[in-house]
Design a protein around this motif. Structure first.
Motif: not given
Length: 65
Positions: A4-6, A8, A25-28, A30
């Protein structure tokens, strides 16, 4: 690469287009990554954006709602 990434908020203020550099931003992990938009495809719930991650050397697909 999956995960999961989004994009910014700084990146989403500008119009996305092929060849444009954006920050995600890469949620995996951080971490923030600078990526280049390689392709965009409309899907039923939004847009799929294929990007090239310069740091990892991987291509990633992001689902933009």
């Amino acid at each position: 690469m999956t995960g999961k990434a989004e994009a910014t908020s700084r990146s989403t203020r500008a119009t996305l287009s092929k060849g444009r550099d954006i920050e995600i931003y890469d949620w995996d992990t951080g971490d923030y990554h600078d990526v280049t938009v390689e392709d965009m495809r409309s899907s039923g719930s939004g847009t799929e954006v294929e990007v090239y991650d310069h740091e990892s050397g991987d291509y990633r697909t992001l689902d933009m709602e």
